[in-house]
Structure formats: structure tokens, C-alpha cells
Scaffold this motif. Structure first.
Motif, PDB file in Angstrom:
ATOM      1  N   ALA A 212       0.859  -1.306   0.092  1.00  0.00           N
ATOM      2  CA  ALA A 212      -0.035   0.077   0.112  1.00  0.00           C
ATOM      3  C   ALA A 212       1.034   1.281  -0.073  1.00  0.00           C
ATOM      4  N   GLU A 213       1.967   1.136   0.757  1.00  0.00           N
ATOM      5  CA  GLU A 213       2.952   2.324   0.920  1.00  0.00           C
ATOM      6  C   GLU A 213       3.626   2.580  -0.631  1.00  0.00           C
ATOM      7  N   LYS A 214       3.802   1.423  -1.145  1.00  0.00           N
ATOM      8  CA  LYS A 214       4.553   1.678  -2.392  1.00  0.00           C
ATOM      9  C   LYS A 214       3.694   2.403  -3.426  1.00  0.00           C
ATOM     10  N   TYR A 215       2.581   2.065  -3.292  1.00  0.00           N
ATOM     11  CA  TYR A 215       1.586   2.941  -4.588  1.00  0.00           C
ATOM     12  C   TYR A 215       0.734   3.805  -3.924  1.00  0.00           C
ATOM     13  N   TYR A 216       1.333   4.555  -2.636  1.00  0.00           N
ATOM     14  CA  TYR A 216       0.566   5.804  -2.110  1.00  0.00           C
ATOM     15  C   TYR A 216       0.869   6.983  -2.954  1.00  0.00           C
ATOM     16  N   VAL A 217       2.168   7.176  -3.399  1.00  0.00           N
ATOM     17  CA  VAL A 217       2.414   8.065  -4.120  1.00  0.00           C
ATOM     18  C   VAL A 217       2.705   7.581  -5.608  1.00  0.00           C
ATOM     19  N   SER A 218       1.895   8.470  -6.661  1.00  0.00           N
ATOM     20  CA  SER A 218       1.941   7.876  -7.919  1.00  0.00           C
ATOM     21  C   SER A 218       1.569   9.456  -8.729  1.00  0.00           C
ATOM     22  N   ASP A 219       1.326   9.247  -9.876  1.00  0.00           N
ATOM     23  CA  ASP A 219       0.836  10.349 -10.777  1.00  0.00           C
ATOM     24  C   ASP A 219      -0.533  10.914 -10.256  1.00  0.00           C
ATOM     25  N   PHE A 220      -1.529   9.812  -9.584  1.00  0.00           N
ATOM     26  CA  PHE A 220      -2.651  10.187  -9.139  1.00  0.00           C
ATOM     27  C   PHE A 220      -2.393  11.487  -8.222  1.00  0.00           C
ATOM     28  N   GLU A 221      -1.389  11.703  -7.510  1.00  0.00           N
ATOM     29  CA  GLU A 221      -1.168  12.639  -6.647  1.00  0.00           C
ATOM     30  C   GLU A 221      -1.078  14.061  -7.393  1.00  0.00           C
ATOM     31  N   GLY A 222      -1.983  14.844  -7.261  1.00  0.00           N
ATOM     32  CA  GLY A 222      -1.721  16.212  -7.898  1.00  0.00           C
ATOM     33  C   GLY A 222      -2.895  16.192  -9.179  1.00  0.00           C
TER      34      GLY A 222
END
Ligand SMILES: Cc1ncc(COP(=O)(O)O)c(C=O)c1O
Length: 413
Positions: free
Chosen positions: A35-45
Motif C-alpha cells: 500500500a505504501e509503495k503505491y501511495y505516491v503516484s501520478d494520481f497525486e496532483g
């Protein structure tokens, strides 16, 4: 300001709270590695504003991941009405109160002195909306709602909405007993923020089956997902659900922090696979910790009721100088918990130096700790608070043995 300072702070936080502390804050959690690995992605922003239609282009994947989250919870709670867009539990409450109540309307909650979250009070989200509040009757000895007196009060003051659940919650609440006796038009909300992971795994209570119209929650306490909120409506909500949707957008939210959805969906799938075992162990650990603390001489609430049925353990530490002093003393030993107002506290003591501390076993359970470690932690409490010893190095040693997250997927496949 040097950017190294910022990076250094993150590293210090990671080392201290992840590697060296016994974390007992009942409202916190850690994500699984996946879950942590995919917490930050292009979806951010990115944005994904939508009502009946989407209002931006470029949203096909964000819409799909949001829908996957909703679908997992729909299946689990057997209802078509789920929305994961609220960005926190307090915002989920604000949305539901705003959908159902007008300024001047009356809301009934446990009362913050009895464990209700501040968002259900005049000092928080409800108050900001101009909503008035009144507290249920509460029995300190049982740490639960006094059904008879509360029903009487409901009939007398006629609230438009009742909020069950709270930040201090040891036992399932008598939702069914109360709902059966009150007028149907009164909206019933269960604020599950703390116990959502236990409810999800059917190890606490089932608010929707017991008569609540809506569950509001955080997704990051006993449900160990990313920080965020959720609203779940009962099957027959229909028109009222449309009010909630409209309050979410265009009402109160624009961006919905969509980067958290992959981590939320992964956590939910992990809960589907490992959650039952996890929830059972959380409760076993809380009961063991409570019993060991009690046998060490601490005033743990509700001994005659087995202390707790949730992840929480509540101690009255007035004789040790109060909750603030005790929580600070424990922090010097890398044992992290928080002060807690108890129903017996006077309003002037409730925020500054309340009598209680609140402990939660959900995070330690995720790190793989079981009954044996709870015994050890109770021993640390005795040595710090009664023998006045410093156990910091032993706390660090204990945590070192538990450096892997349990009850989660070990790989991407
Ligand atoms: C019962 C309850 N409801 C709502 C909230 C607010 O949740 P959040 O911090 O996600 O806004 C909390 C926070 O601890 C809580 O305990």
C-alpha cells in the motif's frame, strides 16, 4: 532554510516512530509495504471532480480506482451506497451533518466528555454548521450509553440526528436498543472512525444492521489504510444518499486526494484476506494489555466487563499526576500514547490535564506483537510509572524484534 533540514526531519521521524517506539496511539496506523509503495503516484496532483458526470479530462484511471474502492466496500457492507471521497473522518461527519441538518437543528452525541469526537460537538464540524448539540446519558462504570435515560431524553428534546460511536470506545454501543424506541424520522449516524477495522471484519458491531442510516469513518485507525474518510449509507437510503452525494460535490470537496485510493484498495483487499485474524488479535492484545496493567496496580477501566472489546484500553492515572504528565513520562521512554478526558473530569481539567490515558493495540498488532509482548509492555509501564526506572533502551530492543508488517500481501502478485 536548507532543504537538508527537511529531509533530515523525515529520516528522524522514520527512525524514531517506526524503528524505536512502542506506538500505542489508538487512532494511528502504518500502511503495508505494498500500500505504501503505491501511495505516491501520478494520481497525486490530479483532479477527478464528478457528480453525474466528470468535469475534467484525463480521469479514466482515477475514476476506475475510485470505483474499485467503492465497490470493495459496497460488497463488504452489502449496500450500493459508498463514497470514499471524504478526505478525513471529520470531513465525513461535516458532510453528513450538512446534508441532513440546518443551522439551529439539534444533534445528539455521546458528548465529548464521554468519548465523542470533537467534530460531533459545538466546538467542531457540527458547531461550524451552527448545529446545536446535546449529550446522551452515559454510565462511567460500564463506559457505555445509559439506554433508558437516553431514550427518555431523545423523546424530550427531539434531536434531528443522533451520532453513535466515538474516539474513546471500549464496547459496542446499544444502537439497536435505542433505534427501536425512537421516531423513524431521526437520522442515525455511527461514527466508526476508531473501530472501522473491527467492524469491517465483523469483530465489533454491525451498525447498519442495527438501525444506523449512515456510517462515517476514517480509513486509517483500526482499518489500517491511508489517512482519509469514507461514508457508507444503508441500503434503503435512496433520496438521503443523493443529499450526501450533492454535499460531497459540488458542496464541500473539490480535490479528493485521489492518490490515496490505490493504497486504500490494497488495504481493503488485505483486510479481506487477513483481516479477521488481525482484528481478533488486536482485541486479544488489548484485553491482555489491560489485564496485565490491572494486575500491576493500574486503575484500568471496566475490570468487571473484561476491560475492553475493542482495540482500546483506558487507564485512570489521576493518582500518577494525570494523563498529560503520564503520557509525557512514557514518551521519554519511547512509549507513545495520549492523554484522555474521562467522563468524571471537570470541564476545566478535560483538555489541560485529564485523568486518563488511552492506549490502542492496532499498530503493535500489525508489527506482529502478541500476548507475550503485551505482558512485557505492561511491565514497562510498571517500571516507568511505579518504580521510576528508565526503560528506553529496552523499548528500542523490543521494537527491533518486530520490524515487519503482518496481515498483508508479501508480493505484488
Ligand atoms: C470518532 C472519531 N470521529 C472522527 C474523527 C476524525 O477523523 P479524521 O482524523 O480522519 O478527520 C476521529 C479522529 O480521531 C475520531 O476519533
Amino acid at each position: 532554510m536548507d532543504r537538508k533540514k527537511i529531509i533530515d526531519l523525515v529520516k528522524k521521524q522514520e527512525k524514531w516512530r517506526r524503528e524505536e517506539c512502542i506506538n500505542l496511539i489508538a487512532s494511528e496506523s502504518v500502511l503495508s509495504p505494498l500500500a505504501e509503495k503505491y501511495y505516491v503516484s501520478d494520481f497525486e496532483g490530479r483532479y477527478n471532480e464528478h457528480d453525474e458526470e466528470t468535469h475534467y479530462q484525463g480521469t479514466k484511471y482515477s475514476f476506475e480506482i475510485e470505483e474499485i474502492c467503492n465497490q470493495i466496500f459496497r460488497e463488504r457492507f452489502d449496500t450500493p451506497f459508498v463514497d470514499v471521497r471524504p478526505i478525513s473522518g471529520a470531513i465525513a461527519n461535516l458532510i453528513v451533518f450538512s446534508a441532513f441538518l440546518k443551522p439551529g437543528d439539534l444533534l445528539m452525541s455521546l458528548g465529548i466528555q464521554n468519548g465523542a469526537h470533537i467534530s460531533s460537538s459545538r466546538y467542531g464540524a457540527a458547531g461550524i454548521r451552527g448545529i446545536k448539540d446535546v449529550s446522551m446519558f452515559f454510565d462511567f462504570e460500564r463506559m457505555n450509553i445509559n439506554v433508558e435515560k437516553t431514550i427518555e431524553l431523545i423523546k424530550k428534546v427531539n434531536p434531528k440526528l443522533i451520532v453513535f460511536g466515538g474516539s474513546m470506545i471500549l464496547f459496542p454501543e446499544p444502537v439497536k436498543e435505542i433505534v427501536e424506541e425512537i421516531e423513524e424520522k431521526i437520522k442515525v449516524v455511527y461514527d466508526a472512525a476508531h473501530v472501522f477495522g473491527l467492524i469491517y471484519n465483523k469483530e465489533f458491531q454491525e451498525p447498519l444492521k442495527e438501525g444506523a442510516h449512515v456510517i462515517t469513518s476514517s480509513t486509517h485507525k483500526t482499518f489500517q489504510g491511508p489517512q482519509g474518510g469514507i461514508i457508507i449509507g444503508s441500503k434503503n437510503l435512496d433520496e438521503d444518499w443523493q443529499k450526501i452525494k450533492k454535499t460531497i460535490f459540488p458542496g464541500l470537496l473539490s480535490n479528493t486526494h485521489i492518490h490515496r485510493f490505490p493504497a486504500l484498495a490494497i488495504t481493503a483487499l488485505e483486510m479481506n484476506e487477513f483481516g479477521k485474524e488481525y482484528a481478533k488479535q488486536v482485541i486479544k492484545n488489548a484485553k491482555t494489555l489491560a489485564k496485565c496493567l490491572y494486575e500491576s496496580g493500574f486503575d484500568v477501566l471496566c475490570p468487571e466487563l473484561g476491560f475492553t472489546e475493542s482495540h482500546q484500553v483506558i487507564l485512570n492515572v489521576k493518582n500518577f499526576g494525570g494523563g498529560k504528565k503520564v503520557a509525557e513520562e512514557l514518551e521519554k521512554n519511547n512509549i507513545i500514547c495520549n492523554k484522555m478526558a474521562l467522563p468524571i473530569d471537570l470541564p476545566e481539567d478535560a483538555t489541560k490535564n485529564p485523568s486518563g490515558i488511552r492506549l490502542g493495540t492496532q499498530e503493535l498488532t500489525r508489527w506482529g506483537m502478541k500476548e507475550k509482548e503485551m505482558e512485557k509492555i505492561a511491565e514497562f509501564f510498571r517500571r516507568v510509572l511505579i518504580e521510576k526506572e528508565n526503560v528506553k533502551s529496552e523499548v528500542i530492543e523490543l521494537k527491533k524484534e518486530f520490524n515487519e508488517i503482518h496481515y498483508c500481501f508479501k508480493s505484488e502478485n
